[in-house]
Design an enzyme around this catalytic site. Structure first.
Site, PDB file in Angstrom:
ATOM      1  N   HIS A  84      -8.526  -1.389   5.661  1.00 51.87           N
ATOM      2  CA  HIS A  84      -8.804  -2.626   6.094  1.00 51.87           C
ATOM      3  C   HIS A  84      -9.402  -3.623   4.975  1.00 51.87           C
ATOM      4  O   HIS A  84     -10.308  -3.116   4.112  1.00 51.87           O
ATOM      5  CB  HIS A  84      -9.881  -2.461   7.173  1.00 51.87           C
ATOM      6  N   ASN A 143       0.811  -1.197   0.003  1.00 50.50           N
ATOM      7  CA  ASN A 143      -0.098   0.174  -0.226  1.00 50.50           C
ATOM      8  C   ASN A 143       0.705   1.079  -0.114  1.00 50.50           C
ATOM      9  O   ASN A 143       0.784   2.170  -0.777  1.00 50.50           O
ATOM     10  CB  ASN A 143      -1.009   0.012   1.281  1.00 50.50           C
ATOM     11  N   ARG A 203      -0.421  -2.287  15.091  1.00 45.91           N
ATOM     12  CA  ARG A 203      -0.389  -1.965  16.495  1.00 45.91           C
ATOM     13  C   ARG A 203      -1.986  -1.021  16.751  1.00 45.91           C
ATOM     14  O   ARG A 203      -2.318  -0.501  15.759  1.00 45.91           O
ATOM     15  CB  ARG A 203       0.616  -0.873  16.801  1.00 45.91           C
ATOM     16  N   GLU A 263      -7.176  -2.460  -2.873  1.00 44.87           N
ATOM     17  CA  GLU A 263      -6.501  -1.448  -1.920  1.00 44.87           C
ATOM     18  C   GLU A 263      -5.539  -0.129  -2.306  1.00 44.87           C
ATOM     19  O   GLU A 263      -5.866   0.897  -2.242  1.00 44.87           O
ATOM     20  CB  GLU A 263      -5.854  -2.270  -0.823  1.00 44.87           C
ATOM     21  N   ASP A 319     -11.365  -0.906  14.007  1.00 45.36           N
ATOM     22  CA  ASP A 319     -11.800  -0.794  12.524  1.00 45.36           C
ATOM     23  C   ASP A 319     -13.420  -0.525  12.468  1.00 45.36           C
ATOM     24  O   ASP A 319     -14.049  -0.977  11.795  1.00 45.36           O
ATOM     25  CB  ASP A 319     -11.841  -2.079  11.920  1.00 45.36           C
ATOM     26  N   ASN A 345      -6.971   4.615   7.787  1.00 47.78           N
ATOM     27  CA  ASN A 345      -6.449   3.366   7.950  1.00 47.78           C
ATOM     28  C   ASN A 345      -7.274   2.355   6.777  1.00 47.78           C
ATOM     29  O   ASN A 345      -8.315   2.948   6.320  1.00 47.78           O
ATOM     30  CB  ASN A 345      -6.834   2.541   9.217  1.00 47.78           C
TER      31      ASN A 345
END
Ligand code: GRF
Length: 217
Positions: A112, A17, A94, A177, A148, A110
């Protein structure tokens, strides 16, 4: 001249990514400065990719800190010193504590590898297969205090094929992604992302289809 939008990418693993963000930035499509790449894992491929691209790197090993909070404080210090506008978690393994959330409110995102709110957490490709879901995908979301659970910016749908293993599904999800993460960062850099409770609106995009990337289109 417009002030550059300064991002830091936090990654624990291979960093594909991160690479997609670097590639988009280098091809002139993503108007950001990738100022810093941080990993908690000294062996992360992401650090290697960053060095290759001439980006500053920092390894902050969580094992050297007594608590999650101490580790997060070290992250905050480094990110504030670098005057970061947006913190991009890309396979950062983390849990983020309120120390980071307070320092960067609604400025941490983020990615996911599932269609949230289905399948939060870990090993989610296998979970989607085991559940018998016909579709999974990926989600870019703001980070909040849950795992999430933050407001969703963009999702892409990926069909689950009868012959899929967790590995083949993960690979096809990763392709998506690599499309949607740079896209979400671009929207944020352009100041087009507005948050209304749980709903994220992208200014200038018509309808919800623009934030649902369907690979079968
Ligand atoms: C991706 O599947 C991402 O969704 C998840 O961790 C993985 C990181 O992959 N959070 P990479 O290190 O970017 O290749």
């Amino acid at each position: 001249m417009k002030k550059p939008f300064r991002i830091a990418v936090l990654a624990s693993g291979g960093g594909t990514n991160l690479q997609s963000i670097i590639d988009q930035q280098q091809s002139g499509k993503l108007p950001v400065d990738i100022v810093l790449v941080i990993s908690n894992n000294p062996g992360a491929g992401a650090l290697q990719r960053a060095r290759q691209a001439g980006i500053n790197t920092l390894c902050i090993n969580h094992r050297h800190f007594a608590t999650r909070e101490d580790f997060d404080q070290a992250l905050v210090t480094a990110l504030q010193e670098a005057a970061i506008d947006l913190v991009v978690l890309a396979g950062f393994m983390r849990i983020i504590t309120p120390i980071m959330l307070t320092a960067f409110p609604l400025r941490i995102i983020n990615i996911h590898p599932a269609l949230l709110p289905a399948f939060p957490g870990l090993n989610v490709q296998q979970q989607a297969i085991d559940y018998g879901a016909r579709f999974s995908g990926c989600t870019v979301h703001f980070v909040d205090a849950g795992v999430d659970t933050g407001p969703i910016i963009v999702q892409a749908v990926v069909p689950i094929l009868p012959e899929d293993s967790a590995a083949t599904l993960a690979e096809r999800i990763l392709e998506q992604e690599h499309r949607i993460y740079p896209q979400a960062i671009q929207w944020l850099a352009e100041g087009r992302v507005k948050i209304d409770g749980r709903n994220v609106v992208i200014a200038g995009n018509s309808g919800c289809n623009s934030t649902l990337m369907n690979p079968m289109d």
